[in-house]
Design a protein around this motif. Structure first.
Motif, PDB file in Angstrom:
ATOM      1  N   ILE A 180       0.856  -1.194   0.000  1.00 26.82           N
ATOM      2  CA  ILE A 180       0.000   0.000   0.000  1.00 26.82           C
ATOM      3  C   ILE A 180       0.886   1.236   0.000  1.00 26.82           C
ATOM      4  N   GLU A 181       0.567   2.198  -0.853  1.00 25.32           N
ATOM      5  CA  GLU A 181       1.269   3.481  -0.871  1.00 25.32           C
ATOM      6  C   GLU A 181       0.250   4.598  -1.001  1.00 25.32           C
ATOM      7  N   LEU A 182       0.304   5.558  -0.080  1.00 20.70           N
ATOM      8  CA  LEU A 182      -0.578   6.718  -0.098  1.00 20.70           C
ATOM      9  C   LEU A 182       0.258   7.953   0.169  1.00 20.70           C
ATOM     10  N   GLY A 183       0.440   8.779  -0.864  1.00 21.27           N
ATOM     11  CA  GLY A 183       1.216  10.001  -0.704  1.00 21.27           C
ATOM     12  C   GLY A 183       2.633   9.771  -0.218  1.00 21.27           C
ATOM     13  N   GLY A 184       3.211   8.619  -0.577  1.00 21.84           N
ATOM     14  CA  GLY A 184       4.573   8.315  -0.161  1.00 21.84           C
ATOM     15  C   GLY A 184       4.671   7.536   1.134  1.00 21.84           C
ATOM     16  N   GLU A 185       3.558   7.380   1.849  1.00 23.58           N
ATOM     17  CA  GLU A 185       3.541   6.560   3.059  1.00 23.58           C
ATOM     18  C   GLU A 185       3.261   5.122   2.636  1.00 23.58           C
ATOM     19  N   ILE A 186       4.065   4.178   3.110  1.00 24.55           N
ATOM     20  CA  ILE A 186       4.047   2.824   2.562  1.00 24.55           C
ATOM     21  C   ILE A 186       3.931   1.772   3.663  1.00 24.55           C
ATOM     22  N   LYS A 187       3.190   0.714   3.354  1.00 27.33           N
ATOM     23  CA  LYS A 187       3.176  -0.464   4.216  1.00 27.33           C
ATOM     24  C   LYS A 187       3.065  -1.700   3.333  1.00 27.33           C
ATOM     25  N   ALA A 188       3.833  -2.735   3.694  1.00 25.98           N
ATOM     26  CA  ALA A 188       3.796  -3.986   2.940  1.00 25.98           C
ATOM     27  C   ALA A 188       3.767  -5.153   3.913  1.00 25.98           C
ATOM     28  N   GLU A 189       3.047  -6.189   3.541  1.00 21.48           N
ATOM     29  CA  GLU A 189       2.993  -7.401   4.361  1.00 21.48           C
ATOM     30  C   GLU A 189       3.061  -8.632   3.475  1.00 21.48           C
ATOM     31  N   GLY A 190       3.665  -9.670   4.015  1.00 26.53           N
ATOM     32  CA  GLY A 190       3.765 -10.929   3.293  1.00 26.53           C
ATOM     33  C   GLY A 190       4.781 -10.885   2.172  1.00 26.53           C
ATOM     34  N   ARG A 191       4.760 -11.943   1.378  1.00 30.74           N
ATOM     35  CA  ARG A 191       5.648 -12.050   0.220  1.00 30.74           C
ATOM     36  C   ARG A 191       4.844 -12.283  -1.041  1.00 30.74           C
ATOM     37  N   LYS A 192       5.490 -12.098  -2.158  1.00 34.93           N
ATOM     38  CA  LYS A 192       4.853 -12.376  -3.440  1.00 34.93           C
ATOM     39  C   LYS A 192       4.755 -13.894  -3.625  1.00 34.93           C
ATOM     40  N   PRO A 193       3.909 -14.343  -4.547  1.00 42.36           N
ATOM     41  CA  PRO A 193       3.736 -15.796  -4.744  1.00 42.36           C
ATOM     42  C   PRO A 193       5.029 -16.544  -5.043  1.00 42.36           C
ATOM     43  N   ASP A 194       6.007 -15.871  -5.662  1.00 43.67           N
ATOM     44  CA  ASP A 194       7.273 -16.552  -5.967  1.00 43.67           C
ATOM     45  C   ASP A 194       8.232 -16.554  -4.781  1.00 43.67           C
ATOM     46  N   GLY A 195       7.776 -16.028  -3.658  1.00 43.08           N
ATOM     47  CA  GLY A 195       8.599 -16.020  -2.457  1.00 43.08           C
ATOM     48  C   GLY A 195       9.425 -14.770  -2.273  1.00 43.08           C
TER      49      GLY A 195
END
Length: 334
Positions: free
Chosen positions: A191-206
């Motif tokens: 998620i990115e909103l106005g430069g503020e970012i949060k990420a969780e988990g990994r992509k399907p390829d790891g």
């Protein structure tokens, strides 16, 4: 025989899991909100979240905390003389605001709205700089000791106090969106909103989600990407004077104000990137750390295990350098 059968069984299970991951699709949603843009990327085997749902959440938060809407809750607060009942969004943000204000010795302060308006950094725009007399008149309205939270009510201790939560609201919004995605059984997202970012988990390829971390301004006057960083179950926000400033008579005034003096901060720090478990924390601390200056900022960060930071700063001789906490180093991609 049982042990020999067990090994193929593990291989079969791993193959099934890989097949399930391969079936996951990358869904993307983007749009505009809070005076900026947003983008969401998530993985699932089917569409779990729509743009309509995301925009509906953003609309509710805007209706609570947007200064650009005359009928928003924050506009009602600023018009009121004694205060109003807060909704759940505003109450949560204000409780965090008080904590960060205390922890930063007042460097983070949501009551600076009168000063921000005078300088033209809020919904009110101006072509002239405020005089020292104007700032002196406004300073008695600034300070979080001028407001209090009693239950769900925000109480004003001075009728002309006004609030601006732009320094923390976007981070909070990112957290709200992240919690919504998780409630829809989405475990891998960015998620990115106005430069503020949060990420969780990994992509399907790891692989992990990777972001660019801004470094010093390059020779062409543009902000450059200095580092690539992995982001997993963390939030990251950046504050800097590169883009938000006014210029008068050849001098630049950045948008971060010192609540004690009423003037824009003059810091040897050019930008601060904060890493934390949630975006509301990262967003709330980045401006305050930038205002501290290098003499205090790194010590401040090192004493707080809940946050880490990357700082770009300028030495007295004009040399631009960068540094980071040990915790921040753990996310840097080699």
């Amino acid at each position: 025989m049982k042990r020999l059968l067990f090994i193929p069984l593990i291989i079969i299970c791993l193959a099934v899991l890989s097949f399930q991951d391969a079936r996951q699709i990358n869904f993307k949603i983007q749009g505009e909100a809070q005076g900026t843009t947003y983008q969401i990327s998530y993985y699932h085997d089917k569409e779990q979240v729509t743009k309509y749902q995301i925009d509906s959440i953003l609309e509710v938060i805007d209706q609570s905390m947007s200064l650009y809407r005359p009928n928003s809750l924050i506009s009602e607060i600023n018009r009121s003389k004694k205060g109003v009942i807060l909704d759940s969004h505003f109450l949560y943000v204000m409780k965090h605001a008080f904590k960060i204000n205390e922890d930063t010795d007042g460097a983070f302060d949501v009551t600076v709205e009168p000063l921000l308006s005078a300088w033209g950094f809020s919904s009110t725009k101006t072509e002239t700089l405020p005089s020292k007399e104007t700032i002196a008149e406004l300073l008695p309205l600034v300070g979080m000791d001028k407001i209090a939270i009693k239950g769900k009510r925000l109480k004003k201790k001075h009728p002309d106090v006004s609030i601006n939560v732009n320094g923390i609201a976007q981070g909070y919004t990112v957290d709200v969106l992240a919690n919504f995605l998780k409630s829809q059984n989405i475990s891998s997202f960015f998620i990115e909103l106005g430069g503020e970012i949060k990420a969780e988990g990994r992509k399907p390829d790891g692989s992990q989600f990777t972001i660019g971390v801004e470094g010093p301004v390059n020779s062409s006057g543009r902000v450059s990407i200095k580092h690539l960083a992995y982001l997993n179950n963390k939030a990251i926000t950046t504050s800097g004077g590169y883009n938000q400033f006014i210029e008068k008579d050849g001098k630049k005034y950045i948008h971060i104000l010192d609540p004690k003096t009423g003037f824009p901060v003059e810091s040897d720090i050019l930008s601060v990137t904060i890493l934390a478990d949630d975006a509301i924390t990262a967003d709330g601390y980045d401006n305050a750390v930038m205002a501290m200056g290098m003499s205090h900022a790194m010590e401040f960060l090192q004493q707080r295990p809940a946050i880490d930071g990357y700082i770009v700063y300028q030495r007295p001789d004009g040399t631009v350098l960068d540094t980071m906490t040990n915790g921040f180093k753990t996310i840097i991609k080699n």
